[in-house]
Design a protein around this motif. Sequence first.
Motif, short mmCIF file in Angstrom:
data_model
loop_
_atom_site.label_atom_id
_atom_site.label_comp_id
_atom_site.label_asym_id
_atom_site.label_seq_id
_atom_site.Cartn_x
_atom_site.Cartn_y
_atom_site.Cartn_z
N LEU A 59 0.83 -1.21 0.00
CA LEU A 59 0.00 0.00 0.00
C LEU A 59 0.86 1.26 0.00
N SER A 60 1.97 1.24 0.73
CA SER A 60 2.88 2.39 0.75
C SER A 60 3.42 2.66 -0.64
N SER A 61 3.79 1.58 -1.34
CA SER A 61 4.29 1.72 -2.69
C SER A 61 3.21 2.24 -3.63
N GLN A 62 1.99 1.75 -3.44
CA GLN A 62 0.89 2.18 -4.30
C GLN A 62 0.58 3.66 -4.10
N ILE A 63 0.52 4.09 -2.85
CA ILE A 63 0.22 5.48 -2.56
C ILE A 63 1.35 6.40 -3.00
N ALA A 64 2.59 5.91 -2.91
CA ALA A 64 3.74 6.72 -3.30
C ALA A 64 3.69 7.08 -4.77
N GLY A 65 2.94 6.33 -5.55
CA GLY A 65 2.82 6.61 -6.97
C GLY A 65 1.94 7.82 -7.27
N PHE A 66 1.26 8.35 -6.27
CA PHE A 66 0.41 9.52 -6.44
C PHE A 66 1.06 10.73 -5.79
N ASP A 67 0.82 11.88 -6.36
CA ASP A 67 1.36 13.12 -5.79
C ASP A 67 0.34 13.67 -4.80
N LEU A 68 0.28 13.04 -3.64
CA LEU A 68 -0.73 13.40 -2.65
C LEU A 68 -0.28 14.58 -1.81
N SER A 69 -1.15 15.58 -1.73
CA SER A 69 -0.89 16.69 -0.83
C SER A 69 -1.70 16.58 0.45
N SER A 70 -2.71 15.69 0.45
CA SER A 70 -3.55 15.50 1.62
C SER A 70 -2.89 14.53 2.61
N LYS A 71 -3.29 14.64 3.85
CA LYS A 71 -2.79 13.74 4.88
C LYS A 71 -3.27 12.32 4.59
N THR A 72 -2.33 11.37 4.61
CA THR A 72 -2.66 9.98 4.28
C THR A 72 -2.15 9.05 5.37
N GLU A 73 -3.01 8.11 5.76
CA GLU A 73 -2.64 7.12 6.77
C GLU A 73 -2.93 5.73 6.22
N ILE A 74 -1.98 4.82 6.41
CA ILE A 74 -2.15 3.43 5.99
C ILE A 74 -2.38 2.58 7.23
N VAL A 75 -3.47 1.80 7.20
CA VAL A 75 -3.83 0.97 8.33
C VAL A 75 -3.98 -0.47 7.85
N VAL A 76 -3.22 -1.38 8.43
CA VAL A 76 -3.35 -2.80 8.16
C VAL A 76 -3.62 -3.50 9.48
N THR A 77 -4.74 -4.19 9.55
CA THR A 77 -5.13 -4.81 10.81
C THR A 77 -5.78 -6.16 10.54
N MET A 78 -6.03 -6.89 11.59
CA MET A 78 -6.61 -8.23 11.47
C MET A 78 -8.08 -8.22 11.87
N GLY A 79 -8.83 -9.18 11.35
CA GLY A 79 -10.23 -9.30 11.71
C GLY A 79 -11.08 -9.66 10.52
N HIS A 80 -12.38 -9.50 10.67
CA HIS A 80 -13.33 -9.72 9.59
C HIS A 80 -13.53 -8.40 8.85
N ALA A 81 -13.39 -8.43 7.53
CA ALA A 81 -13.38 -7.21 6.73
C ALA A 81 -14.58 -6.31 7.02
N PHE A 82 -15.77 -6.88 7.04
CA PHE A 82 -16.98 -6.08 7.24
C PHE A 82 -16.93 -5.32 8.56
N HIS A 83 -16.59 -6.00 9.65
CA HIS A 83 -16.57 -5.35 10.95
C HIS A 83 -15.46 -4.31 11.03
N VAL A 84 -14.28 -4.66 10.53
CA VAL A 84 -13.14 -3.75 10.63
C VAL A 84 -13.37 -2.48 9.82
N ILE A 85 -13.93 -2.61 8.63
CA ILE A 85 -14.20 -1.44 7.81
C ILE A 85 -15.14 -0.48 8.52
N CYS A 86 -16.20 -1.01 9.08
CA CYS A 86 -17.16 -0.16 9.79
C CYS A 86 -16.52 0.49 11.02
#
Length: 284
Positions: A59-86
């Motif tokens: 994800l860091s490599s993917q985001i680095a490909g964009f010229d982002l001026s906004s604050k960006t945070e990468i979060v990788v965590t464990m669990g069930h996708a539906f619950h974690v996303i919410c």
Amino acid sequence: MLKSVLVASDLSSRSEPAVQRAVQIVEATGAGLTVLHVVEGDLLEDRMREEVRSAEGYLSSQIAGFDLSSKTEIVVTMGHAFHVICEQAQDCKADMIVLGAHRRQFLRDVFTGTTIERVTRTAGRPVLMANAKTAEAWRKVFIATDMSEASGHAACKAHALGLLDNAEVTFVHGYAPITRQMMTHAGIPVERVHEEAEREFQSTRRDLGRFIQGLDLGDLNYNARIIEGVGADAIAGLVEQAKPGLLVIGTRGLSGVKRLFLGSVAQDLMGSLEIDVLAVPPQA
């Protein structure tokens, strides 16, 4: 306006349009961006740490490909996708969740119960399903309306988030000409049927105009279009013909022949269209 956007990625190619669209939106609005990946499954501790490091690197490599001026945070965590996303959407106070579509021709039949459907139904905030192959700014936006409170709220929310800025906006309303159908079956002369059908159409047009004018849309420029037919197929047919970049829908509505969105219609549209779809729940 948008202040925070959450995009969830499963690291597959179908998530790439979602990340690209989220980046385009935060660049246009100045909102903060959270990129989330959920590691699912019962893995050993060492294997789990390896999965997390790998996902963070990707994800860091993917985001680095964009010229982002906004604050960006990468979060990788464990669990069930539906619950974690919410939960993550709540933690970062996301104004909108962006998800990638499962590009399967039979999605319309299996949409219910998928992560996208469950997040849309329960997250309590707008969910953008990114279907478009490119992340170009939306030049043409359709807002599907059945003149219910839910569809009106969806339009107002999309406008308040700044998603309608610099776009050609068209309200689309489908209706069933009941009077014409009844008169035709009753054997009434064609001329009389046409007169009554035109009267019914003009009445619907006036109702739609009053409904849109009653929304708090400021100085938004828009058009309105009435199509014959109700339900997902009628909207999908017009979308296929006109090819807008974004469709805005409410996820619930009222009952009756003039009320389109009972849940299944919104699900059918999200499961079948090949354009970006913004689903707005009433509680958003």
